[in-house]
Design an enzyme around this catalytic site. Sequence first.
Site, PDB file in Angstrom:
ATOM      1  N   ALA A 147      -3.715  14.870   5.609  1.00 32.40           N
ATOM      2  CA  ALA A 147      -3.374  13.667   6.308  1.00 32.40           C
ATOM      3  C   ALA A 147      -2.455  12.683   5.300  1.00 32.40           C
ATOM      4  O   ALA A 147      -2.624  12.635   4.159  1.00 32.40           O
ATOM      5  CB  ALA A 147      -4.725  12.631   6.159  1.00 32.40           C
ATOM      6  N   ASN A 164      -5.507   7.179  -5.733  1.00 27.76           N
ATOM      7  CA  ASN A 164      -5.966   8.530  -5.707  1.00 27.76           C
ATOM      8  C   ASN A 164      -5.290   9.594  -6.030  1.00 27.76           C
ATOM      9  O   ASN A 164      -4.858  10.493  -5.274  1.00 27.76           O
ATOM     10  CB  ASN A 164      -6.271   8.543  -3.989  1.00 27.76           C
ATOM     11  CG  ASN A 164      -5.178   8.655  -3.171  1.00 27.76           C
ATOM     12  OD1 ASN A 164      -3.957   8.013  -3.516  1.00 27.76           O
ATOM     13  ND2 ASN A 164      -5.311   9.056  -2.149  1.00 27.76           N
ATOM     14  N   HIS A 179       0.989  -1.024  -0.098  1.00 29.06           N
ATOM     15  CA  HIS A 179      -0.083   0.100   0.039  1.00 29.06           C
ATOM     16  C   HIS A 179       0.936   1.411   0.080  1.00 29.06           C
ATOM     17  O   HIS A 179       1.530   1.687   1.033  1.00 29.06           O
ATOM     18  CB  HIS A 179      -0.838  -0.041   1.452  1.00 29.06           C
ATOM     19  CG  HIS A 179      -1.880   1.019   1.322  1.00 29.06           C
ATOM     20  ND1 HIS A 179      -3.322   0.837   1.758  1.00 29.06           N
ATOM     21  CD2 HIS A 179      -1.691   2.396   1.053  1.00 29.06           C
ATOM     22  CE1 HIS A 179      -3.901   2.225   1.723  1.00 29.06           C
ATOM     23  NE2 HIS A 179      -2.896   3.150   1.320  1.00 29.06           N
ATOM     24  N   HIS A 187      -4.228  -0.043   6.229  1.00 29.55           N
ATOM     25  CA  HIS A 187      -4.000   0.361   7.230  1.00 29.55           C
ATOM     26  C   HIS A 187      -4.857   0.253   8.670  1.00 29.55           C
ATOM     27  O   HIS A 187      -5.297   1.360   8.966  1.00 29.55           O
ATOM     28  CB  HIS A 187      -3.810   1.865   6.882  1.00 29.55           C
ATOM     29  CG  HIS A 187      -4.743   2.600   6.045  1.00 29.55           C
ATOM     30  ND1 HIS A 187      -6.127   2.485   6.243  1.00 29.55           N
ATOM     31  CD2 HIS A 187      -4.756   3.092   4.683  1.00 29.55           C
ATOM     32  CE1 HIS A 187      -6.713   3.131   5.195  1.00 29.55           C
ATOM     33  NE2 HIS A 187      -5.882   3.529   4.491  1.00 29.55           N
ATOM     34  N   HIS A 219       1.439   5.294  -1.717  1.00 30.19           N
ATOM     35  CA  HIS A 219       1.110   6.555  -2.587  1.00 30.19           C
ATOM     36  C   HIS A 219       2.348   7.078  -3.319  1.00 30.19           C
ATOM     37  O   HIS A 219       3.085   7.734  -2.386  1.00 30.19           O
ATOM     38  CB  HIS A 219       0.480   7.747  -1.636  1.00 30.19           C
ATOM     39  CG  HIS A 219      -0.919   7.232  -1.180  1.00 30.19           C
ATOM     40  ND1 HIS A 219      -2.274   7.363  -1.663  1.00 30.19           N
ATOM     41  CD2 HIS A 219      -1.152   6.410   0.104  1.00 30.19           C
ATOM     42  CE1 HIS A 219      -3.230   6.841  -0.840  1.00 30.19           C
ATOM     43  NE2 HIS A 219      -2.198   6.235   0.135  1.00 30.19           N
ATOM     44  N   LEU A 220       2.367   7.071  -4.478  1.00 31.76           N
ATOM     45  CA  LEU A 220       3.632   7.392  -5.143  1.00 31.76           C
ATOM     46  C   LEU A 220       3.374   8.866  -6.110  1.00 31.76           C
ATOM     47  O   LEU A 220       4.341   9.491  -6.425  1.00 31.76           O
ATOM     48  CB  LEU A 220       3.957   6.400  -6.341  1.00 31.76           C
ATOM     49  CG  LEU A 220       4.744   5.029  -5.733  1.00 31.76           C
ATOM     50  CD1 LEU A 220       4.990   4.188  -6.936  1.00 31.76           C
ATOM     51  CD2 LEU A 220       5.863   5.473  -4.848  1.00 31.76           C
ATOM     52  N   HIS A 262     -10.361   1.198   2.329  1.00 31.34           N
ATOM     53  CA  HIS A 262     -10.231   2.111   3.238  1.00 31.34           C
ATOM     54  C   HIS A 262     -11.522   2.105   4.234  1.00 31.34           C
ATOM     55  O   HIS A 262     -12.626   2.835   3.943  1.00 31.34           O
ATOM     56  CB  HIS A 262     -10.159   3.592   2.775  1.00 31.34           C
ATOM     57  CG  HIS A 262      -9.646   4.795   3.680  1.00 31.34           C
ATOM     58  ND1 HIS A 262      -8.419   5.476   3.759  1.00 31.34           N
ATOM     59  CD2 HIS A 262     -10.438   5.261   4.739  1.00 31.34           C
ATOM     60  CE1 HIS A 262      -8.347   6.446   4.628  1.00 31.34           C
ATOM     61  NE2 HIS A 262      -9.713   6.210   5.359  1.00 31.34           N
TER      62      HIS A 262
HETATM   63  O1  DOR Z   1      -3.170   9.512   5.292  1.00 32.18           O
HETATM   64  C1  DOR Z   1      -3.561   9.155   4.493  1.00 32.18           C
HETATM   65  N1  DOR Z   1      -3.175   9.755   3.315  1.00 32.18           N
HETATM   66  N2  DOR Z   1      -4.644   8.408   4.326  1.00 32.18           N
HETATM   67  C2  DOR Z   1      -5.195   8.111   3.215  1.00 32.18           C
HETATM   68  O2  DOR Z   1      -5.885   7.245   2.852  1.00 32.18           O
HETATM   69  C3  DOR Z   1      -4.771   8.718   1.935  1.00 32.18           C
HETATM   70  C4  DOR Z   1      -3.471   9.247   2.152  1.00 32.18           C
HETATM   71  C5  DOR Z   1      -3.148  10.112   0.886  1.00 32.18           C
HETATM   72  O3  DOR Z   1      -3.282  10.032  -0.095  1.00 32.18           O
HETATM   73  O4  DOR Z   1      -2.326  11.370   1.503  1.00 32.18           O
HETATM   74 ZN    ZN Z   2      -3.516   5.124   1.610  1.00 32.48          ZN
END
Ligand code: DOR
Ligand code: ZN
Length: 348
Positions: A262, A40, A12, A174, A14-15, A136
């Site tokens: 976040a 996302n 898991h 998570h 995020h790039l 999520h």
């Molecule tokens: O803390 C987070 N950041 N939770 C998520 O589900 C998305 C992620 C983000 O893309 O920044």
């Molecule tokens: Zn995530």
Amino acid sequence: MTIEIPVPDDWHVHLRDDDMLDAVVGYTARRFRYAMVMPNLAAPITDVADAEAYRDRIVAAAPDDAVDFRPQMTLYCSSAVDLADLRAGIESGVIRAVKYYPAGATTNSAAGGTAMADFIDLYEVLADTDTRLLVHAESTDPSVDIFAREAAFIERELIPLAARLPELGITLEHVSTKAGIAFVDDHEQAGATVTPHHLAKERSDLLADGMRPDLYCKPVINSAEDRDALVAAATSGRADFFLGTDSAPHPTTAKYGPKAKAGVFNAAYGLEVVADVFDRAGAIDNLAAFTSTNGAACYGVEPSERRLRLEKSDIDADLATTFSTANGDEVVLFGADAATRWSVTLLD
Ligand code: DOR
Ligand code: ZN
């Protein structure tokens, strides 16, 4: 103390895209083999052609000294997904999973769902093709306390869905609470990713001694009791818990403003943080299961044949605590203190 493990996978991550992608991809590519890439982006990835184009951008941005980096692409669960396109993407191997976001729960989730039950036809394609649904799990009901939102979502949405589609593989992403662990305990079809930060921190770290935007993520880091339940599950060696860093970079301008975004950026030192957690729990022998073999088995791949050595030793060096992108955005690195206690070497 020295331990060798198969090169880990990150199930898991995020790039991002553009300058941020260029700046972060090396941290993941030099440490991890498979990387389950979240969809996302500012414009969510909802079709296979976009996923393929994004994968090409990721591969092009990865450094030449990457380990054996294999980005795994996901689609964003929404009414924009065409089911024939999804099925074709799975069959061609481009799409490895679909991610469900509750609308409004987190970064770039506006296009998410308002009820899991609205996408049964899509889940049936997943079940039929042995493809997992990544969830999520966080209620967006404003009347639910922020620390109770994972439990509320599980109760209201996930338990009914799992009962309706017992053949659907579900990864609770998570996992952050005892309620999440209990969901996995109770459902053979379910597994969970666990992040370095949810294993290492609890909400007093976030709030008690000055509010810490660098530790703010979704789902929020919860109580010490919840953290202890996560550590017990992750360090147990059980097959249904595995590493997903949820590494999620945000520029400091977005983290330290009036409304912190976040996300915790832990791709750089997350492995050392996890090694610390396992070491303190007296469970270092189960580290490889969590980082390198459980997730691989869950997603039907062999663990890496290449190995990585972790050596517990004080590192007398000033480790970076931030990095900058080409356009000048600064991002805070999580876990530099743990990284002073472990040296990591990739073996041939
Ligand atoms: O803390 C987070 N950041 N939770 C998520 O589900 C998305 C992620 C983000 O893309 O920044
Ligand atoms: Zn995530």
